[in-house]
Design a protein around this motif. Structure first.
Motif, PDB file in Angstrom:
ATOM      1  N   PRO A  41       0.913  -1.430  -0.050  1.00 17.63           N
ATOM      2  CA  PRO A  41       0.087   0.046   0.136  1.00 17.63           C
ATOM      3  C   PRO A  41       0.854   1.329   0.072  1.00 17.63           C
ATOM      4  CG  PRO A  41       0.103  -0.918   2.097  1.00 17.63           C
ATOM      5  CD  PRO A  41       0.811  -1.887   1.149  1.00 17.63           C
ATOM      6  N   ILE A  42       0.473   2.380  -0.696  1.00  9.77           N
ATOM      7  CA  ILE A  42       1.245   3.516  -0.840  1.00  9.77           C
ATOM      8  C   ILE A  42       0.450   4.429  -0.219  1.00  9.77           C
ATOM      9  CG2 ILE A  42       2.100   5.238  -2.526  1.00  9.77           C
ATOM     10  CD1 ILE A  42       3.513   2.373  -2.466  1.00  9.77           C
ATOM     11  N   TYR A  43       0.902   5.559   0.550  1.00  5.14           N
ATOM     12  CA  TYR A  43       0.313   6.551   1.164  1.00  5.14           C
ATOM     13  C   TYR A  43       0.978   8.087   0.967  1.00  5.14           C
ATOM     14  CZ  TYR A  43      -1.284   2.271   3.897  1.00  5.14           C
ATOM     15  OH  TYR A  43      -1.685   1.281   4.496  1.00  5.14           O
ATOM     16  N   ASP A  44       0.222   8.967   0.909  1.00  4.84           N
ATOM     17  CA  ASP A  44       0.635  10.377   0.607  1.00  4.84           C
ATOM     18  C   ASP A  44       1.237  11.009   2.046  1.00  4.84           C
ATOM     19  OD1 ASP A  44      -1.377  11.045   2.055  1.00  4.84           O
ATOM     20  OD2 ASP A  44      -2.610  11.819   0.621  1.00  4.84           O
ATOM     21  N   PRO A  45       1.861  12.037   2.024  1.00  5.86           N
ATOM     22  CA  PRO A  45       2.408  12.471   3.121  1.00  5.86           C
ATOM     23  C   PRO A  45       1.299  12.795   4.285  1.00  5.86           C
ATOM     24  CG  PRO A  45       3.314  13.911   1.297  1.00  5.86           C
ATOM     25  CD  PRO A  45       2.177  12.940   0.860  1.00  5.86           C
ATOM     26  N   LEU A 102      -4.177   6.725   1.901  1.00  9.86           N
ATOM     27  CA  LEU A 102      -3.794   5.604   0.917  1.00  9.86           C
ATOM     28  C   LEU A 102      -4.167   6.225  -0.501  1.00  9.86           C
ATOM     29  CD1 LEU A 102      -3.498   2.677   0.155  1.00  9.86           C
ATOM     30  CD2 LEU A 102      -6.067   2.330   0.182  1.00  9.86           C
ATOM     31  N   THR A 103      -3.110   6.090  -1.438  1.00 15.87           N
ATOM     32  CA  THR A 103      -3.248   6.676  -2.752  1.00 15.87           C
ATOM     33  C   THR A 103      -3.214   5.506  -3.799  1.00 15.87           C
ATOM     34  OG1 THR A 103      -0.758   6.819  -2.896  1.00 15.87           O
ATOM     35  CG2 THR A 103      -2.172   8.833  -2.106  1.00 15.87           C
TER      36      THR A 103
END
Length: 283
Positions: A234-238, A242-243
Motif C-alpha cells: 500500500p502507498i500513502y501520501d504525506p 492511501l493513494t
C-alpha cells in the motif's frame, strides 16, 4: 477630456493581464503596459500595427509556426465569434526565451451589430507550461526506468483502477499501457482471476504492509503459463492517506522448476540408499 483619457490609460495599465485592442481591420488602437512588457515593445512600436504585420510570430503547442489566418484576432474577424483558451508561444527574437500565453479574443459590436473592435487578452502561462514539460519528462523517465525492470510492475488506485504499469505487464496481458490504464482487473482477466487479485490488494491495504504470494499467471493470447511471486504494497501520501497499491510480479518459474528437480533428485538418492543391499557412505 484629456484628464479622462489619462485616467483611462492609467487604469488600463494597471490591469494585471496583457490586453491589446484591435480595430475591425486588426490595427492596434490600445495596448497596456503588461502587453508592451510581454511583447518587448514600446507604445510607439506597436500602436497601428495589424495582425498581418510580419514582425508577429506565434508558435502552437506542437512547436510549429501558426499561420496568420489562425491568429485569434483574425479568427474573430472571420467568424465574428469569441476565441477562448488558446495556448500560443510568443517568439520575440533569437535572444529571448519563449513566452507561453493563454489567449482570449472577444469581439465588440456597435448598435448595428457591426464588428468595431477585438479585445485580445494574453495571460502569461510560461511557468505552468515549463512545469508541465518537466512533469512530462519526469513521467517519461519513470516509464523508461519501469520498462527496464525485469519484473512486472503496476500501480493501482484504491478502487482497483490501473494508474500505470510497465512493459512486462503489457506483454503478459497482450495490451498496450494506454489500454490498461484506467481499467480494472475485470477489464483484463477472467472474473475468477480478477477476484483473486482484488482480494490480495485488499489484504495488503488491511495489513498496511507488503504482502507476498505465489500464483500462476497465463500469458493472454498465448498457450503457456508462468509462476510469479507477487508482492503488493500500500502507498500513502504525506498525510497518511492511501493513494494506491504497488504491485511487483517476478517470474519464478525457473527457480520453482529447479527446486522441483532438486527435490526429485534428493528423493531418488534417498530411495537408492534405503534400498541398497550394501551399506553406502555419503561424503
Amino acid at each position: 477630456m484629456k484628464n479622462q483619457e489619462r485616467n483611462f490609460h492609467s487604469l488600463f495599465d494597471k490591469i494585471q493581464a496583457a490586453v491589446v485592442v484591435h480595430d475591425a481591420d486588426t490595427s492596434i488602437t490600445h495596448c497596456n503596459k503588461k502587453a508592451r512588457d510581454l511583447f518587448g515593445v514600446t507604445a510607439e512600436n506597436i500602436l497601428g500595427k495589424t495582425a498581418f504585420d510580419p514582425d508577429w510570430k506565434f508558435l502552437g503547442e506542437d512547436g510549429k509556426e501558426v499561420p496568420v489566418e489562425k491568429y485569434p484576432v483574425n479568427q474573430v474577424v472571420q467568424t465574428k465569434k469569441a476565441v477562448k483558451d488558446v495556448i500560443l508561444c510568443i517568439h520575440r527574437s533569437e535572444n529571448h526565451e519563449p513566452i507561453w500565453v493563454n489567449v482570449y479574443a472577444d469581439p465588440v459590436f456597435d448598435t448595428a451589430s457591426q464588428l468595431t473592435e477585438i479585445v485580445v487578452t494574453f495571460m502569461d502561462v510560461t511557468k505552468q507550461v515549463q512545469n508541465q514539460e518537466s512533469l512530462e519528462k519526469s513521467n517519461k523517465l519513470l516509464e523508461d526506468m519501469l520498462d527496464a525492470m525485469p519484473d512486472m510492475i503496476w500501480l493501482k488506485a484504491p478502487d482497483g483502477t490501473y494508474i500505470t504499469c510497465n512493459q512486462k505487464l503489457e506483454e503478459l496481458v497482450a495490451l498496450k499501457r494506454e489500454e490498461i490504464i484506467g481499467g480494472t482487473d475485470y477489464d483484463i482477466f477472467p472474473k475468477e482471476k480478477a477476484d483473486f487479485y482484488g482480494e490480495h490488494d485488499r489484504q495488503a491495504i488491511a495489513n498496511g504492509t507488503t504482502t507476498v504470494n505465489e500464483e500462476s499467471a497465463d500469458y493472454l493470447h498465448e498457450d503457456f503459463s508462468i509462476w510469479i511471486e507477487t508482492s503488493k504494497t500500500p502507498i500513502y501520501d504525506p498525510r497518511g492517506e492511501l493513494t494506491g497499491v504497488l504491485g511487483v510480479g517476478r517470474d519464478v518459474s525457473l527457480s520453482r522448476k529447479t527446486l522441483k528437480e532438486s527435490r526429485e533428485e534428493n528423493s531418488f538418492l534417498r530411495k537408492l540408499i534405503e534400498n541398497s543391499p550394501v551399506p553406502m557412505l555419503i561424503c
